[in-house]
Design an enzyme around this catalytic site. Sequence first.
Site, mmCIF file in Angstrom:
data_model
loop_
_atom_site.group_PDB
_atom_site.id
_atom_site.type_symbol
_atom_site.label_atom_id
_atom_site.label_comp_id
_atom_site.label_asym_id
_atom_site.label_seq_id
_atom_site.Cartn_x
_atom_site.Cartn_y
_atom_site.Cartn_z
ATOM 1 C CB CYS A 1 6.847 51.285 38.820
ATOM 2 S SG CYS A 1 6.557 49.522 38.593
ATOM 3 C CB CYS B 1 41.321 34.834 42.755
ATOM 4 S SG CYS B 1 42.482 35.305 41.458
ATOM 5 N N GLY C 1 45.552 42.537 43.683
ATOM 6 C CA GLY C 1 46.828 41.819 43.613
ATOM 7 C C GLY C 1 47.735 42.283 42.499
ATOM 8 N NE ARG D 1 44.354 37.801 45.380
ATOM 9 C CZ ARG D 1 43.411 37.534 46.271
ATOM 10 N NH1 ARG D 1 43.731 36.935 47.410
ATOM 11 N NH2 ARG D 1 42.153 37.864 46.049
ATOM 12 C CG ASN E 1 41.039 41.338 49.245
ATOM 13 O OD1 ASN E 1 40.316 42.299 49.478
ATOM 14 N ND2 ASN E 1 40.646 40.343 48.464
ATOM 15 C CG ASP F 1 38.810 40.247 40.121
ATOM 16 O OD1 ASP F 1 38.102 41.258 39.961
ATOM 17 O OD2 ASP F 1 38.949 39.690 41.227
#
Length: 360
Positions: free
Chosen positions: A321, A181, A33, A65, A62, A122
């Site tokens: 391991c 957010c 953003g 923005r 997403n 962020d």
Amino acid sequence: MQRYSRQIILPNFGAEAQSHLLNSKVLVVGAGGLGIPVLQYLAAAGVGKLGIADGDVIEISNLQRQVLYNETEIGKNKARTAGEKIAKLNSAIKLEVYDYFIDQASVFTLIEGYDVVVDCTDHFSIRYLLNDACSLLKKPLVYASIFQFEAQVSVFHYGDVPYNLRDVFPEIPDDKSVPNCNEAGVIGTLAGITGSLQASEVIKIITKIGIVNSGRMLLFNSLSNQITQLSISKNSKIFLPNSKDEILQKNYGFFCTNAISLKKLSDLEAALRQESAVLIDVREKNELPKISTLSTLEIPLSELSDKIDVLQQFDTLVFICKSGVRSRKALDEISGILPLKQLYHCENGINIFEDEKKFC
């Protein structure tokens, strides 16, 4: 120069300021953003070289923005996608794309080649890592943060009296105490406004016109349209690195919850199906039996810290391991150095293969 004519004719700008822009190099960390308007306006203004760093992928949430992207690009890497589009905006500038999250293994290699760094991330771990690295290298850092309807903007490590993010927020906050957010929400227009303010600060730093917002924190409330400038006071007790080693040895991965123990072979195989995943055998190279049916990278635990450049090439690291003890130590060690990698370890070691007998 016709492309830039509307800013060249500005008072106190002219051809000299434009020349400064064309010869500048700016690294933008985060192509979300905040990063999108920063990239768009700096590319349009004629910054000579733009670096774009982000390991995240585009999600449907997403698009509210991050308006550079569209629905057909969901699942694609943000840095690569942004780079492709910014290249079409201004083909005269140089673009460098870093399609991974910045961490301690990569931070110095990336930022040393740039004049200004823009913090559009962020992630608290990346934010403080960038701050400390820029402090050490004396690189201006243009900071911004957005939360719901409010934004913060400042410039750190600039001028004769440089201020520091840690002057305001001395320590990395507990991620549980500060919602992001995804949890608290953010109004989309605020990202565009705040990113544009960051781009403006970058232009002022490069061209040396106007007053750079250093030593002050600009606070903007988009509901009330109120803008406040708070003076920043120097804090003599903050962490100020004197060497790269101090930063490389510091633990920035306080929120590393992406470490998972694997108990079943099916879980191991699922982990290895993730993008850019690798199975790392941290036993000594002479230990038997060898793993035969899965591709394995052999790096003894004692050599792991010397192979960070190798580990950096992968997004998902799975350690194994003999019994699970050394793989757990490997996970703990690497989580502090590469905090944004997806990390796994096989809790019972090579016994995870016991039923299937998948050895030489």
